[in-house]
Design an enzyme around this catalytic site. Structure first.
Site, short mmCIF file in Angstrom:
data_model
loop_
_atom_site.label_atom_id
_atom_site.label_comp_id
_atom_site.label_asym_id
_atom_site.label_seq_id
_atom_site.Cartn_x
_atom_site.Cartn_y
_atom_site.Cartn_z
N GLU A 96 0.82 -1.19 0.00
CA GLU A 96 0.00 0.00 0.00
C GLU A 96 0.86 1.25 0.00
O GLU A 96 1.91 1.29 0.63
CB GLU A 96 -0.90 0.00 1.22
N CYS A 125 3.23 8.40 1.19
CA CYS A 125 3.71 7.49 2.23
C CYS A 125 3.98 6.14 1.56
O CYS A 125 3.07 5.53 1.00
CB CYS A 125 2.64 7.37 3.31
N CYS A 132 5.11 -6.64 7.86
CA CYS A 132 6.10 -6.15 8.81
C CYS A 132 6.30 -7.17 9.93
O CYS A 132 5.35 -7.82 10.35
CB CYS A 132 5.67 -4.81 9.42
N CYS A 136 4.31 -4.23 16.34
CA CYS A 136 3.77 -3.22 17.26
C CYS A 136 2.29 -3.56 17.49
O CYS A 136 1.55 -3.80 16.54
CB CYS A 136 3.91 -1.82 16.66
N GLY A 183 5.98 -1.96 6.80
CA GLY A 183 7.36 -2.43 6.94
C GLY A 183 8.23 -1.51 7.78
O GLY A 183 7.86 -0.38 8.10
N GLU A 184 9.39 -2.04 8.15
CA GLU A 184 10.41 -1.30 8.92
C GLU A 184 11.57 -1.03 7.96
O GLU A 184 12.32 -1.95 7.62
CB GLU A 184 10.84 -2.14 10.13
N SER A 213 10.85 6.72 9.08
CA SER A 213 10.47 6.43 10.46
C SER A 213 10.94 5.03 10.83
O SER A 213 10.71 4.08 10.09
CB SER A 213 8.95 6.52 10.58
N LEU A 237 8.29 6.36 19.05
CA LEU A 237 8.62 6.22 20.48
C LEU A 237 7.48 5.54 21.25
O LEU A 237 7.67 4.48 21.83
CB LEU A 237 8.92 7.62 21.05
S1 SF4 Z 1 7.21 -0.98 12.54
FE1 SF4 Z 1 5.57 0.26 11.63
S2 SF4 Z 1 4.56 -1.11 10.12
FE2 SF4 Z 1 5.83 -2.41 11.50
S3 SF4 Z 1 4.39 -3.11 13.09
FE3 SF4 Z 1 5.44 -1.26 13.88
S4 SF4 Z 1 4.06 0.46 13.31
FE4 SF4 Z 1 3.44 -1.32 12.07
#
Ligand code: SF4
Length: 363
Positions: A96, A125, A132, A136, A183-184, A213, A237
């Protein structure tokens, strides 16, 4: 982690295009013609490149080589002008990418398509991985797990596909890029950084209009600080202390707040640059006034600003959105302590395009 296969020219830098031209018995300047067509001109097909001899084009196509722009599978249009794109890569995987216009046309608010050229500024974005792995607990993307990394070409391709779809003229219109989609990025560091270089040298984005980020991959934050050309840094954070952070971001077990904040304090900032700390507020979990005071202590000594984001709700997420007055109170406590803090307006919540909502929802 499986890598994507290189299936198009998009993603090749000038040296790689030169090698390709050589392999096909073509002079060096063909590499520059290809580079100009793929990046600044954003061509989607070899046939559209008029400067190339037809024989060369036929030879490339006979071996299945194409430019390799992702295809737009679906567009979801929000009432606020935001568009969430579902883009398909060559192997059929989808990611996306979100277009967020700001200005007159970007905030239509009546459900109509925002005027294509009414916007004054826009942000794209982009995603860096399919899914991912960071998990989180407040994020819908996490529910997908990770399938694979995206290549540099697939990251750049998201930007060019959206720019072409919106008819953007980068000479006249101002667009920012945030690497905050699925993703990271710092777990796909090599391809992410290559995409940055191609966007700067090829497509024509100043690095100062890009922000990446990270959830806190500390060794890569250190590497990133040493890059000669790099976007701005944002750190997700989301918590005032290790106990809360580990509960909502399991990555904190690997790199805790002490390590993360040390990397932030030592990060080599440029003139007038600040680190952005993103803080998703979860009702009753990390939004209390005492926790705002802890955040003040935590970020002390870092030239920074804080972006507060009230949780964007979603199915399968076990947290609630805090009341607006709690969000304001949290912001006030930071500002009174001298920390610039902003409440981010949710964008595209109605189409699952807002922060933490990207999970290829198609309904
Ligand atoms: S790093 Fe970003 S995309 Fe991956 S789980 Fe955490 S908030 Fe979601």
């Amino acid at each position: 982690m499986p890598e994507s296969r290189q299936n198009g020219l998009l993603g090749l830098d000038i040296q790689e295009l030169s090698q390709l031209a050589l392999r096909y018995g073509q002079p060096e300047y063909r590499a520059h013609q290809l580079f100009d067509a793929i990046y600044p001109q954003r061509q989607g097909s070899l046939d559209a490149i008029s400067t190339l001899p037809r024989q060369f084009v036929s030879a490339l196509k006979s071996e299945g080589v194409e430019i390799g722009l992702p295809t737009i599978e679906k567009r979801f249009q929000s009432t606020d002008g935001t568009i969430r794109y579902l883009l398909a890569m060559a192997d059929g995987e989808t990611v996306e990418t979100v277009w967020m216009p700001e200005g007159d046309g970007g905030e239509a608010g009546d459900g109509s398509e925002a005027g294509d050229n009414d916007w004054q500024r826009a942000t794209i974005c982009v995603s860096s991985q399919v899914g991912c792995a960071v998990n989180c607990q407040f994020c819908l993307t996490a529910l997908l797990g990770v399938k694979r990394n995206l290549s540099a070409g697939e990251i750049v391709g998201q930007v060019t596909a959206v720019l072409n779809d919106r008819n953007v003229d980068l000479e006249r219109q101002r667009v920012n890029i945030v690497f905050m989609g699925m993703g990271e990025p710092f777990l796909n560091y090599g391809q992410f950084m290559k995409s940055v270089r191609l966007l700067v040298e090829g497509v024509g984005f100043p690095a100062s209009r890009m922000t990446v980020s990270t959830s806190g991959i500390v060794p890569r934050i250190v590497d990133f600080g040493g890059e000669p050309v790099r976007p701005k840094l944002a750190i997700s954070l989301n918590a005032p202390n290790d106990a809360v952070r580990t509960q909502i971001m399991p990555i904190n077990r690997k790199w805790n707040l002490e390590l993360l904040m040390q990397a932030a304090r030592e990060f080599p900032l440029r003139n007038r640059e600040r680190i952005t700390f993103e803080y998703v507020l979860l009702n009753g979990v990390n939004d209390q006034p005492s926790q705002a005071r802890e955040v003040v202590e935590l970020v002390r000594g870092v030239r920074c600003k804080v972006n507060l984001i009230a949780l964007n709700p979603g199915p399968g997420i076990g947290f609630a959105t805090p009341a607006e007055e709690n969000v304001r109170k949290f912001q006030t406590l930071l500002v009174e302590a001298g920390i610039p803090a902003f409440v981010r307006k949710p964008r595209g919540r109605d189409i699952y395009a807002a922060c933490g909502q990207l999970k290829r929802t198609v309904a």
